[in-house]
Design a protein around this motif. Structure first.
Motif, PDB file in Angstrom:
ATOM      1  N   ASN A 202      -0.861   6.492  -5.634  1.00  0.00           N
ATOM      2  CA  ASN A 202      -2.318   6.620  -5.518  1.00  0.00           C
ATOM      3  C   ASN A 202      -3.017   6.633  -6.875  1.00  0.00           C
ATOM      4  O   ASN A 202      -4.063   5.992  -7.049  1.00  0.00           O
TER       5      ASN A 202
ATOM      6  N   THR B 192       2.605   1.592  -3.698  1.00  0.00           N
ATOM      7  CA  THR B 192       1.773   1.805  -4.894  1.00  0.00           C
ATOM      8  C   THR B 192       1.331   3.260  -4.979  1.00  0.00           C
ATOM      9  O   THR B 192       0.704   3.772  -4.056  1.00  0.00           O
TER      10      THR B 192
ATOM     11  N   LEU C  92      -3.150   3.167  -8.324  1.00  0.00           N
ATOM     12  CA  LEU C  92      -4.158   2.369  -7.625  1.00  0.00           C
ATOM     13  C   LEU C  92      -5.557   2.771  -8.067  1.00  0.00           C
ATOM     14  O   LEU C  92      -6.444   1.920  -8.203  1.00  0.00           O
TER      15      LEU C  92
ATOM     16  N   SER D 195      -1.742   2.079   5.681  1.00  0.00           N
ATOM     17  CA  SER D 195      -0.553   1.232   5.716  1.00  0.00           C
ATOM     18  C   SER D 195       0.492   1.781   6.675  1.00  0.00           C
ATOM     19  O   SER D 195       1.071   1.040   7.484  1.00  0.00           O
TER      20      SER D 195
ATOM     21  N   GLY E  85       0.812  -1.214   0.000  1.00  0.00           N
ATOM     22  CA  GLY E  85       0.000   0.000   0.000  1.00  0.00           C
ATOM     23  C   GLY E  85       0.841   1.257   0.000  1.00  0.00           C
ATOM     24  O   GLY E  85       0.496   2.261  -0.635  1.00  0.00           O
TER      25      GLY E  85
ATOM     26  N   THR F 212      -5.460   4.420   1.508  1.00  0.00           N
ATOM     27  CA  THR F 212      -4.619   3.223   1.571  1.00  0.00           C
ATOM     28  C   THR F 212      -3.234   3.505   2.137  1.00  0.00           C
ATOM     29  O   THR F 212      -2.755   2.801   3.043  1.00  0.00           O
ATOM     30  N   ALA F 213      -2.565   4.522   1.626  1.00  0.00           N
ATOM     31  CA  ALA F 213      -1.209   4.821   2.096  1.00  0.00           C
ATOM     32  C   ALA F 213      -1.211   5.199   3.574  1.00  0.00           C
ATOM     33  O   ALA F 213      -0.349   4.757   4.348  1.00  0.00           O
TER      34      ALA F 213
END
Length: 342
Positions: free
Chosen positions: A161, A159, A164, A218, A156, A214-215
């Motif tokens: 943004n 990747t 994704l 994570s 996460g 997500t980031a």
């Protein structure tokens, strides 16, 4: 000092900080040579359009851009009277956008609440994912659960943004029939809030919420795992277990409370960082948030529009920081809101 007095004190310091930030924002916006109207006047003179030059010169006087920089700032804030009296941010006048030829209030009106809505949903996603995964990874340290959650977390973080977003849009549309682009169906834009519009916004927010959050989820999961492992290795944990306390009850009552402090402290930085960090995502996904507007305003040196958007992000930061400070005082008895007595 009571919690009420501390809250009032923090609110006062927030206002003073916001004033200082406004001066810094105004200074940074005016660091590049020229402004929107100056650049326009230069282009019109080069092309010989005298009528356009006269209009631009009129606008410079109309919005006090022909005055000294400190006077422009005081008029923009609303502490000095301008051509139309006291009419600045304090009085609720956000200024005029020269790029869009409309009041700033009309441009950012809908995008403000959509920006807050998307990023609040992303924050809820961050906490909902990071808290259980971080705790489970720490409790099941050096097992397949820990290694799997670590792999997912690093994936996460690694990747981008926007990449994704493209992946989720493609497979979401192909297999789940998730709509692509925007935060609502075009037929609902400009319409009053209704149940159908709420359902449309909810469906459209699935992918943006996951992409933006997500980031952050994570990173927070890894931080919580590290804090939990540090607490689990302390003597009081072994003492609690030796006295017969069940591992799950001990985990929730002691280590989790201490390790949870960074979660609360991150409230002040999480929301504004998501707003500023989601600009590219908003452009790629066609979101009606404030990000693309800020990008356009900075590129064209539209100072009133860019200044208001930056002040909005600063306000989010300060409100989030104040909330996190108050929550830390309430959650952790080791933290005090007054100096140590001598």
């Amino acid at each position: 000092m009571s919690i009420l007095r501390y809250t009032i004190f923090r609110f006062g310091t927030m206002l003073l900080t916001l004033w200082a930030v406004s001066a810094l924002v105004f200074l940074i916006i005016n660091l590049p040579p020229g402004d929107y109207l100056s650049n326009q006047i230069a282009e019109l003179r080069a092309s010989g359009q005298s009528a356009g030059v006269a209009k631009a010169e009129f606008l410079r006087k109309e919005y006090a851009l022909d005055r000294a920089l400190w006077e422009q700032y005081m008029i923009w804030i609303g502490f000095l009277p301008g051509p139309h009296g006291f009419s600045g941010l304090v009085q609720g006048n956000f200024g005029w956008s020269f790029e869009f030829d409309r009041p700033v209030r009309d441009i950012v009106g809908d995008s403000l609440w959509l920006t807050v809505l998307v990023n609040v949903a992303a924050i809820i996603f961050v906490y909902a994912v990071a808290l259980p995964l971080g705790v489970i990874a720490a409790a099941k340290s050096r097992t397949w659960i820990d290694y799997t959650s670590a792999f997912v977390g690093y994936l996460g973080l690694a990747t981008p943004n926007f990449l994704l977003a493209l992946i989720l849009y493609y497979y979401g549309r192909k297999y789940l029939n998730i709509p692509i682009g925007g935060l609502m169906d075009p037929i609902f834009e400009g319409q009053p809030l209704s149940w159908e519009k709420i359902k449309s916004i909810s469906v459209h927010m699935i992918v943006p919420t996951i992409v933006i959050g997500t980031a952050g989820a994570s990173a927070m999961m890894q931080r919580l795992r590290a804090n939990m492992l540090d607490e689990l290795g302390k003597p009081y944990v072994e003492t609690a277990i030796a006295k017969g306390m069940s591992p799950s009850r001990m985990l929730a009552k002691y280590p989790l409370r201490v390790a949870f402090n960074p979660f609360v402290a991150d409230i002040g930085n999480l929301l504004p960082s998501m707003v500023s960090g989601s600009v590219l995502v908003s452009v790629v996904m066609g979101l009606q948030t404030i990000g693309p507007t800020l990008l356009t305003a900075l590129k064209t040196q539209d100072q009133f529009l860019s200044g208001f958007v930056l002040m909005f992000v600063a306000l989010l930061t300060l409100i989030g920081t104040m909330i996190s400070d108050i929550l830390l005082v309430l959650l952790d008895p080791r933290i005090r809101y007054e100096g140590r007595e001598s």
